[in-house]
Design a protein around this motif. Structure first.
Motif, mmCIF file in Angstrom:
data_model
loop_
_atom_site.group_PDB
_atom_site.id
_atom_site.type_symbol
_atom_site.label_atom_id
_atom_site.label_comp_id
_atom_site.label_asym_id
_atom_site.label_seq_id
_atom_site.Cartn_x
_atom_site.Cartn_y
_atom_site.Cartn_z
ATOM 1 N N PRO A 355 0.535 -1.187 -0.074
ATOM 2 C CA PRO A 355 0.072 -0.151 0.039
ATOM 3 C C PRO A 355 0.952 1.290 -0.016
ATOM 4 N N SER A 356 0.374 2.399 -0.359
ATOM 5 C CA SER A 356 0.947 3.673 -0.509
ATOM 6 C C SER A 356 0.654 4.159 1.174
ATOM 7 N N LYS A 357 1.536 5.336 1.014
ATOM 8 C CA LYS A 357 1.487 5.977 2.441
ATOM 9 C C LYS A 357 1.485 7.371 2.464
ATOM 10 N N TYR A 381 -3.876 -0.964 4.341
ATOM 11 C CA TYR A 381 -3.312 -2.296 4.056
ATOM 12 C C TYR A 381 -4.330 -3.277 3.081
ATOM 13 N N SER A 382 -5.640 -2.772 3.022
ATOM 14 C CA SER A 382 -6.512 -3.373 2.292
ATOM 15 C C SER A 382 -6.259 -3.422 0.971
ATOM 16 N N LYS A 383 -5.532 -2.457 0.405
ATOM 17 C CA LYS A 383 -4.815 -2.274 -0.983
ATOM 18 C C LYS A 383 -3.890 -2.961 -1.360
ATOM 19 N N THR A 384 -3.187 -3.943 -0.531
ATOM 20 C CA THR A 384 -2.188 -4.761 -0.820
ATOM 21 C C THR A 384 -2.584 -5.699 -1.851
ATOM 22 N N THR A 408 -4.886 2.446 8.339
ATOM 23 C CA THR A 408 -4.597 2.339 9.756
ATOM 24 C C THR A 408 -3.889 3.921 9.523
ATOM 25 N N SER A 409 -3.684 4.369 10.976
ATOM 26 C CA SER A 409 -2.718 5.353 11.058
ATOM 27 C C SER A 409 -1.759 5.334 11.963
ATOM 28 N N GLU A 410 -0.853 5.950 11.922
ATOM 29 C CA GLU A 410 0.453 5.956 12.715
ATOM 30 C C GLU A 410 0.925 7.530 13.253
ATOM 31 N N GLN A 432 -1.393 1.711 14.558
ATOM 32 C CA GLN A 432 -2.388 0.726 14.376
ATOM 33 C C GLN A 432 -2.287 -0.539 13.786
ATOM 34 N N SER A 433 -2.976 -1.680 14.359
ATOM 35 C CA SER A 433 -2.916 -2.883 13.627
ATOM 36 C C SER A 433 -3.462 -2.984 12.252
ATOM 37 N N PRO A 434 -2.639 -3.706 11.203
ATOM 38 C CA PRO A 434 -3.157 -3.739 10.065
ATOM 39 C C PRO A 434 -4.310 -4.559 9.950
ATOM 40 N N TYR A 435 -4.886 -5.266 11.024
ATOM 41 C CA TYR A 435 -5.958 -6.323 10.820
ATOM 42 C C TYR A 435 -7.353 -5.320 11.564
ATOM 43 N N LYS A 436 -8.398 -5.674 10.787
ATOM 44 C CA LYS A 436 -9.654 -5.068 11.483
ATOM 45 C C LYS A 436 -9.827 -5.598 12.784
ATOM 46 N N ASN A 437 -9.609 -6.903 12.892
ATOM 47 C CA ASN A 437 -9.808 -7.306 14.319
ATOM 48 C C ASN A 437 -9.091 -6.874 15.352
ATOM 49 N N GLU A 438 -7.789 -6.269 15.252
ATOM 50 C CA GLU A 438 -6.737 -5.720 15.944
ATOM 51 C C GLU A 438 -6.277 -6.958 16.866
#
Length: 501
Positions: A355-357, A381-384, A408-410, A432-438
């Motif tokens: 993904p881009s940033k 990350y969902s754009k991977t 996600t955000s950092e 933040q976690s890259p997963y929705k379920n964290e």
């Protein structure tokens, strides 16, 4: 009487079928906090500051902030501690490694024409170990519900028995290879002797518990070589560009062991299993970055940077060993599993797009006494994507990443206070976690600090960085997905030597 079955495969097998997973994509989509000691001490909050070799990785306009030519090299020591909890049983694994983490330089050219608004031009080259893969985990405990037989059953169901009987491991695709291993190690049996049979049953006895051990060790790196150019307009606006070359070399070794205490019932009932896997991934990639820094006032600076996706071309090599013990030397004859020599599967080259940033930054400079800086970055990350996207396997995997991964955000905050030639630094980082379920991969929290001393044309910086993150990933991705809760604590010490000309 027990019989030991060891499937040990040698040679090379070239396969077009993929075996990539979501965690493989995330491995090259996430970066550690790496770079110069000053950069680490302030948790990487340099998007509006510039003037540091590692700041170019956040905002390429940062090289135009330099007043003089500068060259630097960073030595790094990282130690990882992984605390594992598997069904209440706790274990700990530690490792430590040393590396040259960063090396680079910036050349600054001042415009001698007094009537030009473009006051400065800079070029730079910087190498950084964007991700250090050296890590080890060990998990052990008693599982009262599930066995590794579920892994082999999940691959075998739907595969005709004749496919497993008429082919060698070498001639099968990845999915059928897993079924082949389970069948020839007597972990699973066909529901009938019909050669068109596609249903299978477990040969692991129920009614007991399963003691599991899982050891995993990874090693390697993900390197990034950046070629930078930047300029300044009226000493108020700084604009920069990075062209980045990425290269990776990664190995993962895993060994899973299971022993059960259930009563033995029939011939060829499985008592214990050891399953070893080794993955080797190597390849290269390309990305670019654009950035700008504006002096809003003499004290306040704002930055904005875009980092493109990284486009990788990767190669995978995969090797497996399977060892099982049965309760009897009599039973169905499926031939000698040792007849197949050891095989390393070499898969077709595949592509990965990370993904881009986008990073927005603010910094406030307190004259010559200090500063405070804040970076806020967004990455989806969902754009991977694995490519080619019209491949059925990659389509399914990309859809899964779209469903499971998140935007996600950092946040990075850094501060510096100067006492004559001495600089004191501190930082905070939250990702933040890259997963929705964290929970599969948790949020990351990090703290850092350090100091530096200016000797004039030479500077020495020292930093310490702490980061903590929890994960809950299964030992295997399907069929048997139980895994340990692992809490990773990383301690990082860096020492940078800088030379100005």
């Amino acid at each position: 009487m027990k019989k030991y079955i060891f499937i040990f495969l040698t040679g090379l097998s070239f396969s077009a079928l993929q075996a990539q997973e979501i965690r493989d994509a995330l491995r090259y989509s996430q970066d550690n906090l790496n770079g110069t000691a000053r950069y680490r001490a302030m948790s990487g909050a340099f998007g509006a500051l510039g003037g540091d070799l590692s700041s170019l990785n956040v905002n390429p306009a940062g090289s135009a902030i330099f007043l003089n030519n500068q060259f630097g090299v960073t030595l790094n020591n990282v130690s990882n501690k992984n605390d594992s909890d598997y069904f209440g049983n706790k274990t700990t694994e530690k490792d430590n490694n040393f590396s040259i983490n960063q090396a680079g330089g910036v050349f600054v050219f001042n415009n001698q024409r007094t009537n030009s608004n473009w006051k400065k031009f800079s070029i730079g080259v910087n190498y950084e170990n964007a991700n250090n893969f050296n890590n080890s985990t060990y998990s052990a405990g008693t599982n009262t519900a599930n066995s590794i037989d579920g892994y082999f059953l999940s691959y075998a169901d739907g595969v005709p028995l004749q496919v497993l009987e008429d082919n060698s491991y070498r001639n099968l695709n990845n999915n059928d290879q897993q079924a082949y291993l389970g069948y020839n190690a007597y972990i699973i049996n066909p529901a009938s002797n019909d050669r068109n049979e596609t249903l299978y049953n477990s040969n692991v006895p129920g009614g007991g518990s399963f003691y599991h051990q899982n050891a995993e060790r990874s090693e390697g790196y993900n390197g990034k070589l950046s070629f930078n150019a930047a300029t300044s307009y009226k000493d108020k606006l700084f604009i920069g560009l990075n062209l980045n070359s990425h290269f990776t070399d990664y190995r993962r070794f895993s060994s899973f062991y299971e022993i059960n205490d259930a009563p033995l019932s029939t011939d060829y009932t499985i008592t214990d299993v050891r399953f070893d896997n080794e993955l080797y991934t190597y390849g290269s990639g390309f990305s670019f970055q654009l950035g700008a820094i504006a002096k809003v006032t003499n004290e306040l600076r704002a930055g904005l940077a875009y980092e493109s996706p990284t486009w990788y071309r990767l190669n995978d090599e995969f090797t497996q060993d399977l060892f099982s013990t049965t309760s009897s030397s009599t039973g169905p004859d499926r031939g000698n599993p040792l007849a197949d020599p050891k095989i390393t599967n070499v898969y077709d080259v595949y592509k990965l797009q990370t993904p881009s940033k986008v990073t927005g930054s603010l910094a406030y400079i307190f004259g010559k006494s200090g500063l405070i800086s804040v970076d806020y970055a967004i990455k989806d990350y969902s754009k991977t994507k694995f490519k080619p996207e019209n491949d059925a396997y990659y389509t399914s995997l990309n859809n899964s990443m779209g469903d499971l991964l998140d935007n996600t955000s950092e946040l990075r905050i850094g501060a510096e206070y100067k006492i004559k030639e001495l600089s004191l630094r501190a930082g905070y980082r939250y990702e933040q976690s890259p997963y929705k379920n964290e929970s599969t991969i948790g949020d990351l929290t990090g703290y850092s600090g350090g100091l530096g001393y200016n000797f004039g044309s030479t500077k020495v910086d020292l930093s310490y960085a702490y980061a903590e993150r929890s994960t809950q990933q299964g030992f295997f991705t399907q069929g048997f997905t139980d895994g340990a809760n692992i809490n990773n604590i990383s301690n990082n010490v860096s020492l940078t030597f800088l030379f100005e000309l």
